[in-house]
Design a protein around this motif. Sequence first.
Motif, PDB file in Angstrom:
ATOM      1  N   VAL A  64       0.869  -1.174   0.000  1.00 24.63           N
ATOM      2  CA  VAL A  64       0.000   0.000   0.000  1.00 24.63           C
ATOM      3  C   VAL A  64       0.907   1.225   0.000  1.00 24.63           C
ATOM      4  CG1 VAL A  64      -1.730   1.304   1.265  1.00 24.63           C
ATOM      5  CG2 VAL A  64      -1.845  -1.187   1.223  1.00 24.63           C
ATOM      6  N   ILE A  65       0.775   2.059  -1.041  1.00 30.23           N
ATOM      7  CA  ILE A  65       1.620   3.254  -1.128  1.00 30.23           C
ATOM      8  C   ILE A  65       0.824   4.539  -0.950  1.00 30.23           C
ATOM      9  CG2 ILE A  65       3.437   2.147  -2.483  1.00 30.23           C
ATOM     10  CD1 ILE A  65       2.226   3.382  -4.994  1.00 30.23           C
ATOM     11  N   ALA A  66      -0.507   4.449  -0.890  1.00 25.35           N
ATOM     12  CA  ALA A  66      -1.339   5.621  -0.606  1.00 25.35           C
ATOM     13  C   ALA A  66      -2.698   5.135  -0.120  1.00 25.35           C
ATOM     14  CB  ALA A  66      -1.498   6.487  -1.850  1.00 25.35           C
ATOM     15  N   ASP A  67      -3.275   5.886   0.819  1.00 23.76           N
ATOM     16  CA  ASP A  67      -4.582   5.541   1.376  1.00 23.76           C
ATOM     17  C   ASP A  67      -5.229   6.827   1.869  1.00 23.76           C
ATOM     18  OD1 ASP A  67      -6.788   4.556   2.665  1.00 23.76           O
ATOM     19  OD2 ASP A  67      -5.686   3.368   4.133  1.00 23.76           O
ATOM     20  N   ASP A  68      -6.228   7.318   1.116  1.00 19.79           N
ATOM     21  CA  ASP A  68      -6.886   8.573   1.471  1.00 19.79           C
ATOM     22  C   ASP A  68      -8.139   8.729   0.625  1.00 19.79           C
ATOM     23  OD1 ASP A  68      -7.360  11.091   2.600  1.00 19.79           O
ATOM     24  OD2 ASP A  68      -5.243  11.638   2.506  1.00 19.79           O
ATOM     25  N   THR A  69      -8.789   9.871   0.731  1.00 19.68           N
ATOM     26  CA  THR A  69      -9.931  10.139  -0.136  1.00 19.68           C
ATOM     27  C   THR A  69      -9.423  10.494  -1.528  1.00 19.68           C
ATOM     28  OG1 THR A  69      -9.978  12.496   0.374  1.00 19.68           O
ATOM     29  CG2 THR A  69     -11.271  11.022   1.820  1.00 19.68           C
ATOM     30  N   ALA A  70     -10.253  10.273  -2.541  1.00 20.95           N
ATOM     31  CA  ALA A  70      -9.852  10.599  -3.911  1.00 20.95           C
ATOM     32  C   ALA A  70      -9.533  12.087  -4.071  1.00 20.95           C
ATOM     33  CB  ALA A  70     -10.931  10.160  -4.899  1.00 20.95           C
ATOM     34  N   PRO A  71     -10.380  13.011  -3.569  1.00 17.65           N
ATOM     35  CA  PRO A  71     -10.043  14.436  -3.732  1.00 17.65           C
ATOM     36  C   PRO A  71      -8.708  14.814  -3.077  1.00 17.65           C
ATOM     37  CG  PRO A  71     -12.351  14.213  -3.117  1.00 17.65           C
ATOM     38  CD  PRO A  71     -11.727  12.848  -2.984  1.00 17.65           C
ATOM     39  N   HIS A  72      -8.423  14.257  -1.907  1.00 21.61           N
ATOM     40  CA  HIS A  72      -7.169  14.604  -1.239  1.00 21.61           C
ATOM     41  C   HIS A  72      -5.971  14.042  -1.985  1.00 21.61           C
ATOM     42  CE1 HIS A  72      -4.088  14.659   2.001  1.00 21.61           C
ATOM     43  NE2 HIS A  72      -4.600  15.874   2.136  1.00 21.61           N
ATOM     44  N   LEU A  73      -6.064  12.798  -2.445  1.00 19.36           N
ATOM     45  CA  LEU A  73      -4.965  12.223  -3.220  1.00 19.36           C
ATOM     46  C   LEU A  73      -4.709  13.024  -4.488  1.00 19.36           C
ATOM     47  CD1 LEU A  73      -5.633   8.390  -2.923  1.00 19.36           C
ATOM     48  CD2 LEU A  73      -3.724   9.660  -1.928  1.00 19.36           C
ATOM     49  N   LYS A  74      -5.785  13.408  -5.173  1.00 20.30           N
ATOM     50  CA  LYS A  74      -5.621  14.165  -6.423  1.00 20.30           C
ATOM     51  C   LYS A  74      -5.015  15.534  -6.156  1.00 20.30           C
ATOM     52  CE  LYS A  74      -9.864  13.580  -7.767  1.00 20.30           C
ATOM     53  NZ  LYS A  74     -11.086  13.663  -8.584  1.00 20.30           N
ATOM     54  N   ALA A  75      -5.426  16.178  -5.087  1.00 20.81           N
ATOM     55  CA  ALA A  75      -4.904  17.515  -4.782  1.00 20.81           C
ATOM     56  C   ALA A  75      -3.450  17.477  -4.352  1.00 20.81           C
ATOM     57  CB  ALA A  75      -5.751  18.176  -3.701  1.00 20.81           C
ATOM     58  N   THR A  76      -3.081  16.489  -3.542  1.00 17.87           N
ATOM     59  CA  THR A  76      -1.726  16.470  -3.004  1.00 17.87           C
ATOM     60  C   THR A  76      -0.719  15.743  -3.879  1.00 17.87           C
ATOM     61  OG1 THR A  76      -2.246  14.520  -1.672  1.00 17.87           O
ATOM     62  CG2 THR A  76      -2.499  16.673  -0.618  1.00 17.87           C
ATOM     63  N   LEU A  77      -1.168  14.739  -4.625  1.00 12.65           N
ATOM     64  CA  LEU A  77      -0.222  13.942  -5.401  1.00 12.65           C
ATOM     65  C   LEU A  77      -0.195  14.264  -6.884  1.00 12.65           C
ATOM     66  CD1 LEU A  77      -0.803  10.500  -3.680  1.00 12.65           C
ATOM     67  CD2 LEU A  77       1.120  12.071  -3.362  1.00 12.65           C
ATOM     68  N   ALA A  78      -1.285  14.795  -7.404  1.00 10.10           N
ATOM     69  CA  ALA A  78      -1.319  15.090  -8.834  1.00 10.10           C
ATOM     70  C   ALA A  78      -1.459  16.596  -9.052  1.00 10.10           C
ATOM     71  CB  ALA A  78      -2.450  14.326  -9.511  1.00 10.10           C
ATOM     72  N   GLY A  79      -2.567  17.166  -8.662  1.00  7.69           N
ATOM     73  CA  GLY A  79      -2.780  18.604  -8.809  1.00  7.69           C
ATOM     74  C   GLY A  79      -3.429  18.959 -10.133  1.00  7.69           C
ATOM     75  N   ASP A  80      -3.950  20.185 -10.178  1.00  7.53           N
ATOM     76  CA  ASP A  80      -4.593  20.712 -11.377  1.00  7.53           C
ATOM     77  C   ASP A  80      -3.534  21.195 -12.356  1.00  7.53           C
ATOM     78  OD1 ASP A  80      -7.375  20.591 -10.415  1.00  7.53           O
ATOM     79  OD2 ASP A  80      -6.686  22.075  -8.968  1.00  7.53           O
ATOM     80  N   VAL A  81      -3.751  20.933 -13.635  1.00  7.09           N
ATOM     81  CA  VAL A  81      -2.841  21.410 -14.678  1.00  7.09           C
ATOM     82  C   VAL A  81      -3.380  22.745 -15.178  1.00  7.09           C
ATOM     83  CG1 VAL A  81      -1.833  20.948 -16.943  1.00  7.09           C
ATOM     84  CG2 VAL A  81      -2.209  19.061 -15.336  1.00  7.09           C
ATOM     85  N   LEU A  82      -2.640  23.817 -14.925  1.00  8.39           N
ATOM     86  CA  LEU A  82      -3.029  25.155 -15.354  1.00  8.39           C
ATOM     87  C   LEU A  82      -2.178  25.576 -16.541  1.00  8.39           C
ATOM     88  CD1 LEU A  82      -3.298  27.034 -11.939  1.00  8.39           C
ATOM     89  CD2 LEU A  82      -5.032  25.690 -13.125  1.00  8.39           C
ATOM     90  N   THR A  83      -2.824  26.155 -17.540  1.00  5.74           N
ATOM     91  CA  THR A  83      -2.127  26.633 -18.732  1.00  5.74           C
ATOM     92  C   THR A  83      -2.610  28.040 -19.043  1.00  5.74           C
ATOM     93  OG1 THR A  83      -2.111  24.360 -19.561  1.00  5.74           O
ATOM     94  CG2 THR A  83      -1.546  26.088 -21.117  1.00  5.74           C
TER      95      THR A  83
END
Length: 195
Positions: A64-83
Amino acid sequence: MHAPPLLFLDEPSTGLDPQSRANLWQHILQLREQHGTTVFLTTHYLEEADRFAERVMVMDRGRVIADDTAPHLKATLAGDVLTLGFADAADAERALPIVQALTDREVRREDATTIGTTVPEGEALLPTAIRRLDAAGIAVRTATGVPPTLDDVFLALTGRTLREAGETADATPASEHDASVQTSEPTTETAGAQR
């Protein structure tokens, strides 16, 4: 099996058409609501996990390398792509340090007239960046913000996509590469993605 307290499902939606997948998910959600059933499932469709799971668990090579809510994982590990796009290369060059001052993430040149960054909470940064650039006399011609997906999270955590994880030529069997999604309400309901 009328109202089991715990139910494990292994890729129940694989091979189903969209209508059948929607019906299956409606049934799974009704089990939780009506009977408090805890559901743990795996799926190849990470968008399902993103939409329905209350908890996400990402596994890689049996760990197990991550365990959290989907919104938190996306915000902290991936993030929004701004252009941000500008009229010319000079405006893009002038904009770079202004936007960089707003985040600790790297702001990069995408092409001659475009800059971009990947940041958590991009929906808050985008209007701030546009206001700062406008105050500096730099007109933004285009602005986009693309939210992350659980695929982006898996890639950020492992350095490869789910497909690549299953196709690696090393000695690791494809079954050891898992991305699991977990959900919890009054009881813990889990959905997952496995490759």
